[in-house]
Design an enzyme around this catalytic site. Structure first.
Site, mmCIF file in Angstrom:
data_model
loop_
_atom_site.group_PDB
_atom_site.id
_atom_site.type_symbol
_atom_site.label_atom_id
_atom_site.label_comp_id
_atom_site.label_asym_id
_atom_site.label_seq_id
_atom_site.Cartn_x
_atom_site.Cartn_y
_atom_site.Cartn_z
ATOM 1 N N HIS A 55 0.820 -1.213 0.000
ATOM 2 C CA HIS A 55 0.000 0.000 0.000
ATOM 3 C C HIS A 55 0.858 1.269 0.000
ATOM 4 O O HIS A 55 1.637 1.499 0.919
ATOM 5 C CB HIS A 55 -0.905 0.019 1.234
ATOM 6 C CG HIS A 55 -1.716 -1.219 1.404
ATOM 7 N ND1 HIS A 55 -2.769 -1.538 0.578
ATOM 8 C CD2 HIS A 55 -1.625 -2.233 2.305
ATOM 9 C CE1 HIS A 55 -3.302 -2.689 0.966
ATOM 10 N NE2 HIS A 55 -2.621 -3.131 2.001
ATOM 11 N N SER A 78 1.525 -0.217 -5.573
ATOM 12 C CA SER A 78 0.629 -0.494 -4.456
ATOM 13 C C SER A 78 0.022 -1.880 -4.616
ATOM 14 O O SER A 78 -0.082 -2.401 -5.728
ATOM 15 C CB SER A 78 -0.479 0.553 -4.376
ATOM 16 O OG SER A 78 -1.272 0.345 -3.222
ATOM 17 N N SER A 83 -5.804 1.901 -2.249
ATOM 18 C CA SER A 83 -5.096 2.225 -1.007
ATOM 19 C C SER A 83 -4.025 3.298 -1.137
ATOM 20 O O SER A 83 -3.511 3.786 -0.138
ATOM 21 C CB SER A 83 -4.464 0.952 -0.422
ATOM 22 O OG SER A 83 -3.448 0.450 -1.272
ATOM 23 N N ASP A 131 3.038 -7.648 -0.258
ATOM 24 C CA ASP A 131 1.907 -7.568 0.664
ATOM 25 C C ASP A 131 0.707 -8.199 -0.031
ATOM 26 O O ASP A 131 0.075 -7.575 -0.872
ATOM 27 C CB ASP A 131 1.627 -6.100 1.018
ATOM 28 C CG ASP A 131 0.546 -5.941 2.078
ATOM 29 O OD1 ASP A 131 -0.430 -6.705 2.034
ATOM 30 O OD2 ASP A 131 0.659 -5.047 2.937
ATOM 31 N N GLU A 156 4.280 -9.342 3.966
ATOM 32 C CA GLU A 156 3.731 -8.478 5.003
ATOM 33 C C GLU A 156 2.485 -9.015 5.688
ATOM 34 O O GLU A 156 2.304 -8.815 6.883
ATOM 35 C CB GLU A 156 3.413 -7.109 4.375
ATOM 36 C CG GLU A 156 2.666 -6.126 5.254
ATOM 37 C CD GLU A 156 3.544 -5.464 6.296
ATOM 38 O OE1 GLU A 156 2.996 -4.757 7.154
ATOM 39 O OE2 GLU A 156 4.772 -5.653 6.265
ATOM 40 N N ASN A 181 4.573 -11.309 8.627
ATOM 41 C CA ASN A 181 3.272 -11.177 9.280
ATOM 42 C C ASN A 181 3.240 -11.817 10.659
ATOM 43 O O ASN A 181 2.650 -11.273 11.586
ATOM 44 C CB ASN A 181 2.177 -11.806 8.414
ATOM 45 C CG ASN A 181 0.811 -11.712 9.057
ATOM 46 O OD1 ASN A 181 0.215 -10.649 9.118
ATOM 47 N ND2 ASN A 181 0.307 -12.830 9.559
ATOM 48 N N LYS A 186 4.497 -7.698 14.592
ATOM 49 C CA LYS A 186 3.621 -7.344 13.484
ATOM 50 C C LYS A 186 2.199 -7.785 13.799
ATOM 51 O O LYS A 186 1.305 -6.971 13.978
ATOM 52 C CB LYS A 186 4.115 -7.982 12.174
ATOM 53 C CG LYS A 186 3.505 -7.352 10.916
ATOM 54 C CD LYS A 186 2.119 -7.856 10.610
ATOM 55 C CE LYS A 186 1.551 -7.250 9.331
ATOM 56 N NZ LYS A 186 0.160 -7.683 9.081
ATOM 57 N N ASP A 190 0.109 -4.521 14.580
ATOM 58 C CA ASP A 190 -0.513 -4.018 13.353
ATOM 59 C C ASP A 190 -1.917 -4.614 13.191
ATOM 60 O O ASP A 190 -2.915 -3.890 13.068
ATOM 61 C CB ASP A 190 0.408 -4.396 12.188
ATOM 62 C CG ASP A 190 -0.122 -4.080 10.802
ATOM 63 O OD1 ASP A 190 -1.345 -4.069 10.603
ATOM 64 O OD2 ASP A 190 0.704 -3.887 9.897
ATOM 65 N N ASN A 191 -2.020 -5.929 13.201
ATOM 66 C CA ASN A 191 -3.295 -6.594 12.943
ATOM 67 C C ASN A 191 -4.330 -6.274 14.015
ATOM 68 O O ASN A 191 -5.515 -6.112 13.714
ATOM 69 C CB ASN A 191 -3.105 -8.114 12.862
ATOM 70 C CG ASN A 191 -2.168 -8.536 11.755
ATOM 71 O OD1 ASN A 191 -1.302 -7.776 11.327
ATOM 72 N ND2 ASN A 191 -2.316 -9.760 11.283
ATOM 73 N N CYS A 195 -5.924 -2.246 13.357
ATOM 74 C CA CYS A 195 -7.325 -2.383 12.931
ATOM 75 C C CYS A 195 -8.277 -1.794 13.963
ATOM 76 O O CYS A 195 -9.347 -1.285 13.606
ATOM 77 C CB CYS A 195 -7.664 -3.853 12.689
ATOM 78 S SG CYS A 195 -6.806 -4.555 11.248
ATOM 79 N N HIS A 301 -7.539 -8.775 3.110
ATOM 80 C CA HIS A 301 -6.679 -8.217 2.056
ATOM 81 C C HIS A 301 -7.366 -8.107 0.699
ATOM 82 O O HIS A 301 -7.292 -7.073 0.045
ATOM 83 C CB HIS A 301 -5.398 -9.035 1.906
ATOM 84 C CG HIS A 301 -4.433 -8.435 0.926
ATOM 85 N ND1 HIS A 301 -3.614 -7.377 1.264
ATOM 86 C CD2 HIS A 301 -4.183 -8.700 -0.377
ATOM 87 C CE1 HIS A 301 -2.894 -7.033 0.202
ATOM 88 N NE2 HIS A 301 -3.219 -7.822 -0.804
ATOM 89 N N HIS A 353 -3.719 2.284 8.868
ATOM 90 C CA HIS A 353 -3.250 2.253 10.253
ATOM 91 C C HIS A 353 -2.399 3.477 10.583
ATOM 92 O O HIS A 353 -1.717 4.022 9.708
ATOM 93 C CB HIS A 353 -2.397 1.006 10.498
ATOM 94 C CG HIS A 353 -3.142 -0.284 10.423
ATOM 95 N ND1 HIS A 353 -4.514 -0.366 10.346
ATOM 96 C CD2 HIS A 353 -2.692 -1.567 10.418
ATOM 97 C CE1 HIS A 353 -4.875 -1.636 10.302
ATOM 98 N NE2 HIS A 353 -3.789 -2.383 10.339
ATOM 99 N N SER A 361 5.619 -2.917 12.060
ATOM 100 C CA SER A 361 5.581 -3.831 10.916
ATOM 101 C C SER A 361 6.737 -3.591 9.965
ATOM 102 O O SER A 361 7.395 -4.526 9.495
ATOM 103 C CB SER A 361 4.257 -3.660 10.166
ATOM 104 O OG SER A 361 3.172 -3.945 11.004
ATOM 105 N N GLN A 365 10.051 -5.536 8.309
ATOM 106 C CA GLN A 365 10.327 -5.668 6.876
ATOM 107 C C GLN A 365 11.783 -5.327 6.562
ATOM 108 O O GLN A 365 12.446 -6.034 5.790
ATOM 109 C CB GLN A 365 9.389 -4.755 6.065
ATOM 110 C CG GLN A 365 7.997 -5.310 5.841
ATOM 111 C CD GLN A 365 7.967 -6.397 4.778
ATOM 112 O OE1 GLN A 365 8.994 -6.863 4.293
ATOM 113 N NE2 GLN A 365 6.770 -6.814 4.409
#
Length: 432
Positions: A55, A78, A83, A131, A156, A181, A186, A190-191, A195, A301, A353, A361, A365
């Site tokens: 993204h 992307s 996104s 991703d 990702e 991930n 992460k 992140d998740n 969210c 996703h 996010h 995250s 990476q």
């Protein structure tokens, strides 16, 4: 050759705005700033030609410039047609980094953009940062001649990781990959926390609906589903969960959520959120039983969780309210409000996010790219994880920003626990 076209973005005139946004984001991304401090001089990614498909947001722009600061050449697209933040893409293009992304691409343009990232002035890509798996799949199926020159893939997101394991099981995967991930810093941040904030942002920007008092149905209770359920409950919704996994279902029940099937929940919900990464979660028979003006969105996703095709083929009328908000009139007289065409609502209808959680995250990476590029002998073809010590280092890099003060083990305590005084503090199987 692709290098004849330096970039394609919506409006290069947005670069100044994008640069201001990047400056603010950098102050919220201490992990990436730590990477620059540690590695800008030694440039461990020198020689790496990284094709990225992720993204194209402000936060991703900070990641891209970090990779460049560490010596890499980068070309970017992307991983979702809605996104891209056009000011962020413009800032990257203005900085001389080839980027091919704009908000509202067609499916054909989306694939074209990915194709533009495969060839650099000195040769084809030799690293992948993905991703969702679209770039990985494209190279394996359409450009297999490039595989022998690629040292590694860092993936990702949950959907992309599922894709890697599926490829591995079928004997198709030809390149070593690191599963970013499932790094704790992460998936558990992140998740979950990402969210928890960005879902509500997307729903509110799209509809301005009052969430308190509504019934919200969350399909899936993994880390993403947990964050979504917490957010909706926090705003006063009564939350219903659907699940296939008995462990996740039991977790949801123990948190006080009702757990039932979509066939039952579709009659009760005012707001529906799919988080599963699977296909056929909300189908025509569910739409037909929903309340008038039920809001339906996805934060998984791909756009396969909600049967948008059924809506387009069976609705009496489709009215576009504003970008990424469509209202369908069904034959029974009820309306369905669909957000972001069933694609990622937090990026299609909002900004994704927050920067701080994305720093977690994206620091993973960067570490994954360094590991794969500098230690290729450690990673045979397969799907690997970052070492626990690096996972802990990512977390440690973010503590100062939050004024966290860690307790330090004494020698006696470390001996009692049977662990190094500076970690790692948990075994690999620990679930947090």
């Amino acid at each position: 050759m692709a290098d004849k076209l330096p970039y394609k973005v919506a409006d290069i005139g947005l670069a100044a705005w994008g640069r201001k946004a990047l400056d603010i984001a950098e102050n919220e991304m201490p992990g990436l700033m730590r990477m620059r401090e540690m590695y800008s001089a030694s440039k461990p990614l020198k020689g790496a030609r990284i094709a990225g498909c992720l993204h194209m947001t402000v936060e991703t722009a900070v990641l891209i410039e970090t990779l460049v600061a560490l010596g890499a050449e980068v070309r970017w697209s992307s991983c979702n047609i809605f996104s891209t933040q056009d000011h962020a893409a413009a800032a990257i293009a203005k900085a001389g980094i080839p980027v091919f992304a704009w908000k509202g691409e067609t499916d054909e343009e989306y694939l074209w953009c990915i194709e533009q990232t495969l060839h650099f002035k000195d040769g084809p890509l030799n690293m992948i940062l993905d991703d969702g798996g679209d770039l990985t799949n494209l190279i394996h199926t359409k450009h297999p001649q490039l595989l022998s020159g690629i040292r590694g893939i860092s993936e990702e997101t949950t959907t992309g990781v599922h894709n890697l394991y599926k490829m591995m099981a079928n004997g198709i995967l030809k390149v070593p990959a690191i599963n970013v991930n499932d790094s704790v810093t992460k998936s558990k941040f992140d998740n979950l926390y990402g969210c928890r904030e960005s879902l509500i942002d997307g729903i509110k920007r799209a509809t301005d609906v009052m969430i308190a008092g509504k019934v919200a149905v969350v399909a899936g209770y993994g880390d993403v589903g947990k964050g979504c359920a917490q957010a909706l409950r926090g705003f006063g919704a009564r939350v219903i969960i659907t699940e296939i996994d008995p462990i996740n279902a039991l977790q949801a029940a123990m948190e006080g959520y009702e757990v039932t099937t979509m066939d039952e929940a579709c009659k009760e919900g005012n707001i529906f959120v799919t988080t599963t990464g699977c296909v056929d979660i909300i189908l025509g028979r569910h739409f037909e039983q929903m309340k008038d003006d039920a809001i339906v969105c996805n934060i998984g996703h791909f756009d396969v969780e909600i049967d948008v095709k059924w809506l387009n083929e069976n609705a009496v009328e489709k009215v576009n309210i504003k970008p990424q908000v469509d209202r369908y009139l069904l034959k029974n007289g009820h309306r369905i409000i669909l957000l972001a065409e069933g694609r990622l609502v937090n990026l299609g209808c909002a900004m994704g996010h927050p920067s701080f959680v994305m720093s977690n995250s994206f620091t993973n990476q960067v570490m994954a790219q360094i590991e794969l590029w500098t230690h290729p002998d450690k990673y045979p073809v397969g799907v690997h994880f970052l070492p626990k010590k690096l996972d802990e280092a990512v977390a440690e890099a973010h503590l100062g920003k939050l004024n966290v003060k860690l307790t330090k083990l004494t020698e006696k305590q470390a001996q009692y626990l049977g662990m190094p005084i500076n970690g790692p503090f948990k075994p690999d199987h620990y679930r947090y």
